[in-house]
Scaffold this motif. Sequence first.
Motif, PDB file in Angstrom:
ATOM      1  N   ALA A  20     -12.494  -8.324   2.463  1.00 13.38           N
ATOM      2  CA  ALA A  20     -11.554  -7.460   3.171  1.00 13.38           C
ATOM      3  C   ALA A  20     -11.200  -8.126   4.497  1.00 13.38           C
ATOM      4  O   ALA A  20     -12.069  -8.679   5.173  1.00 13.38           O
ATOM      5  CB  ALA A  20     -12.168  -6.089   3.412  1.00 13.38           C
ATOM      6  N   PHE A  21      -9.917  -8.070   4.870  1.00 11.55           N
ATOM      7  CA  PHE A  21      -9.487  -8.771   6.073  1.00 11.55           C
ATOM      8  C   PHE A  21      -8.203  -8.154   6.616  1.00 11.55           C
ATOM      9  O   PHE A  21      -7.452  -7.476   5.902  1.00 11.55           O
ATOM     10  CB  PHE A  21      -9.263 -10.258   5.784  1.00 11.55           C
ATOM     11  CG  PHE A  21      -8.178 -10.532   4.769  1.00 11.55           C
ATOM     12  CD1 PHE A  21      -6.882 -10.873   5.170  1.00 11.55           C
ATOM     13  CD2 PHE A  21      -8.449 -10.455   3.408  1.00 11.55           C
ATOM     14  CE1 PHE A  21      -5.893 -11.121   4.241  1.00 11.55           C
ATOM     15  CE2 PHE A  21      -7.459 -10.710   2.466  1.00 11.55           C
ATOM     16  CZ  PHE A  21      -6.181 -11.048   2.889  1.00 11.55           C
ATOM     17  N   PHE A  22      -7.933  -8.382   7.907  1.00 10.02           N
ATOM     18  CA  PHE A  22      -6.687  -7.958   8.526  1.00 10.02           C
ATOM     19  C   PHE A  22      -5.596  -8.973   8.184  1.00 10.02           C
ATOM     20  O   PHE A  22      -5.810 -10.184   8.299  1.00 10.02           O
ATOM     21  CB  PHE A  22      -6.848  -7.838  10.037  1.00 10.02           C
ATOM     22  CG  PHE A  22      -7.709  -6.674  10.447  1.00 10.02           C
ATOM     23  CD1 PHE A  22      -7.196  -5.389  10.452  1.00 10.02           C
ATOM     24  CD2 PHE A  22      -9.037  -6.864  10.825  1.00 10.02           C
ATOM     25  CE1 PHE A  22      -7.984  -4.313  10.821  1.00 10.02           C
ATOM     26  CE2 PHE A  22      -9.822  -5.801  11.192  1.00 10.02           C
ATOM     27  CZ  PHE A  22      -9.300  -4.517  11.191  1.00 10.02           C
ATOM     28  N   TRP A  50      -1.824  -3.931   8.819  1.00  6.15           N
ATOM     29  CA  TRP A  50      -2.149  -4.034   7.404  1.00  6.15           C
ATOM     30  C   TRP A  50      -3.553  -4.603   7.232  1.00  6.15           C
ATOM     31  O   TRP A  50      -3.962  -5.514   7.948  1.00  6.15           O
ATOM     32  CB  TRP A  50      -1.152  -4.950   6.689  1.00  6.15           C
ATOM     33  CG  TRP A  50       0.197  -4.344   6.482  1.00  6.15           C
ATOM     34  CD1 TRP A  50       1.230  -4.315   7.364  1.00  6.15           C
ATOM     35  CD2 TRP A  50       0.674  -3.679   5.309  1.00  6.15           C
ATOM     36  NE1 TRP A  50       2.313  -3.679   6.827  1.00  6.15           N
ATOM     37  CE2 TRP A  50       2.006  -3.280   5.559  1.00  6.15           C
ATOM     38  CE3 TRP A  50       0.095  -3.386   4.070  1.00  6.15           C
ATOM     39  CZ2 TRP A  50       2.770  -2.599   4.613  1.00  6.15           C
ATOM     40  CZ3 TRP A  50       0.868  -2.715   3.130  1.00  6.15           C
ATOM     41  CH2 TRP A  50       2.179  -2.327   3.403  1.00  6.15           C
ATOM     42  N   VAL A  51      -4.272  -4.034   6.280  1.00  6.98           N
ATOM     43  CA  VAL A  51      -5.603  -4.512   5.922  1.00  6.98           C
ATOM     44  C   VAL A  51      -5.626  -4.693   4.407  1.00  6.98           C
ATOM     45  O   VAL A  51      -5.086  -3.857   3.673  1.00  6.98           O
ATOM     46  CB  VAL A  51      -6.706  -3.520   6.347  1.00  6.98           C
ATOM     47  CG1 VAL A  51      -8.086  -4.187   6.271  1.00  6.98           C
ATOM     48  CG2 VAL A  51      -6.457  -2.977   7.746  1.00  6.98           C
ATOM     49  N   ALA A  52      -6.222  -5.778   3.939  1.00  5.68           N
ATOM     50  CA  ALA A  52      -6.175  -6.093   2.513  1.00  5.68           C
ATOM     51  C   ALA A  52      -7.568  -6.398   1.974  1.00  5.68           C
ATOM     52  O   ALA A  52      -8.482  -6.760   2.719  1.00  5.68           O
ATOM     53  CB  ALA A  52      -5.256  -7.287   2.260  1.00  5.68           C
ATOM     54  N   CYS A  53      -7.709  -6.241   0.652  1.00  4.21           N
ATOM     55  CA  CYS A  53      -8.936  -6.638  -0.037  1.00  4.21           C
ATOM     56  C   CYS A  53      -8.550  -7.629  -1.133  1.00  4.21           C
ATOM     57  O   CYS A  53      -7.603  -7.393  -1.896  1.00  4.21           O
ATOM     58  CB  CYS A  53      -9.642  -5.436  -0.651  1.00  4.21           C
ATOM     59  SG  CYS A  53     -11.208  -5.843  -1.471  1.00  4.21           S
ATOM     60  N   LEU A  67      -3.538   0.643   8.873  1.00  4.37           N
ATOM     61  CA  LEU A  67      -4.401   1.305   9.842  1.00  4.37           C
ATOM     62  C   LEU A  67      -3.603   1.538  11.124  1.00  4.37           C
ATOM     63  O   LEU A  67      -3.008   0.602  11.666  1.00  4.37           O
ATOM     64  CB  LEU A  67      -5.623   0.424  10.129  1.00  4.37           C
ATOM     65  CG  LEU A  67      -6.806   1.046  10.873  1.00  4.37           C
ATOM     66  CD1 LEU A  67      -7.422   2.182  10.055  1.00  4.37           C
ATOM     67  CD2 LEU A  67      -7.860  -0.022  11.163  1.00  4.37           C
ATOM     68  N   SER A  68      -3.575   2.799  11.590  1.00  7.24           N
ATOM     69  CA  SER A  68      -2.802   3.152  12.777  1.00  7.24           C
ATOM     70  C   SER A  68      -3.648   3.942  13.755  1.00  7.24           C
ATOM     71  O   SER A  68      -4.664   4.544  13.382  1.00  7.24           O
ATOM     72  CB  SER A  68      -1.579   3.996  12.397  1.00  7.24           C
ATOM     73  OG  SER A  68      -0.778   3.353  11.445  1.00  7.24           O
ATOM     74  N   ASP A  69      -3.224   3.953  15.014  1.00  7.32           N
ATOM     75  CA  ASP A  69      -3.843   4.819  16.012  1.00  7.32           C
ATOM     76  C   ASP A  69      -3.448   6.262  15.721  1.00  7.32           C
ATOM     77  O   ASP A  69      -2.272   6.563  15.515  1.00  7.32           O
ATOM     78  CB  ASP A  69      -3.377   4.458  17.425  1.00  7.32           C
ATOM     79  CG  ASP A  69      -3.944   3.139  17.919  1.00  7.32           C
ATOM     80  OD1 ASP A  69      -5.109   2.866  17.584  1.00  7.32           O
ATOM     81  OD2 ASP A  69      -3.241   2.404  18.618  1.00  7.32           O
TER      82      ASP A  69
END
Length: 356
Positions: A20-22, A50-53, A67-69
């Motif tokens: 998993a990474f940004f 965006w974050v991905a696997c 992912l957001s605030d």
Amino acid sequence: MGLLQNISLQWDLWIGKYRAFFVTEAQDREACEQLLNYDGNRKLPVSGQWVACQDTRRGEIIACLVLSDAEDRAAATADAFGYVEAGYMPRLAVITHLSFDSTYLNTPAVPVLLSHCFVEVLKADGLALLMHCDPGHYSIYKRLGMRPIGPLQMGEGGDYQIPMIGLPDMEYLSVIHSPMLPMLRGVSFDRYQDICDWYYQVVREHKELQTGTAFYPEDDQDFQGHHAITEGLSEDGKAAFLKDAMIITCRQDEVLFAENDTGKSIGYVRKGLLRVEIGGQTVVMLGEGDLFGEIAYILNTKRTAKIVSASPETEVVLFQEKAIDLLVKESDRTVIWRNLAKVLAQRVVVTSKLLK
């Protein structure tokens, strides 16, 4: 400064074959958009990270999210997560646009992705994760440690969604064997006591937010719903235990068990949602993999609650009362009782929190 601005984009999380990474490269962003089935007409998020696997053996991105605030999505967040106190919003992150290759549904891929987000949010001085899920995937997120923070509600597209929150609650994460816990070594959980206490207060006031049993599988390949009770059985034992089990499809609001019923069968949710009612009030929502009926079985008493289907085409699996007695090996019987003890242990932890 927003919470996400404190996150380092350089850290990856590797568990088994999953990474998993940004997302920082254009080609990875394009792969995420394809996974999201973006066709040029669907509106993509204009902000957020965006974050991905990735399946490292195939080299393909198999799951992604944005992912957001929470504070940046203040209006939408307030409507969707109305039970959350406004003072917490600056230190919360919201997951949206979660999508994954369906062939990886019953694997650790999505939990690895969510674990990465959770750990990095905490490292950036955040407090918790917020997200929505559909009833069909409820159990995936619950096994990880996410819990309801609002009632089942209808989304913009007419589909039902459950608002959920992931908290750094050490006792709860320990009792469900969440894969996030080993990655939180060195974390001072006392720092998060206030928000955990706040959550249990919310659950005390809204009993329908209580969850059923949720355990992250010890075997990474075992993500099927019945693992909570059959995990650890020998192959012969599992076959014998499941041999005469019945699969029942229920319509929404159909009563499965009545309060004070004398039946002693144990069941688990195979698909959809159940609600547990006592005295006409919902006290627990059960999702895929959750057990029910074990109290009456263990104590040999009448049913203490009514079990009602809470979603269309809910499927449950019922084991006959003599299922344990049919197991030939004493070791298999011991495994079943151990699994039932794990279920009760989790409930003791949660109940003790609610009584404080």
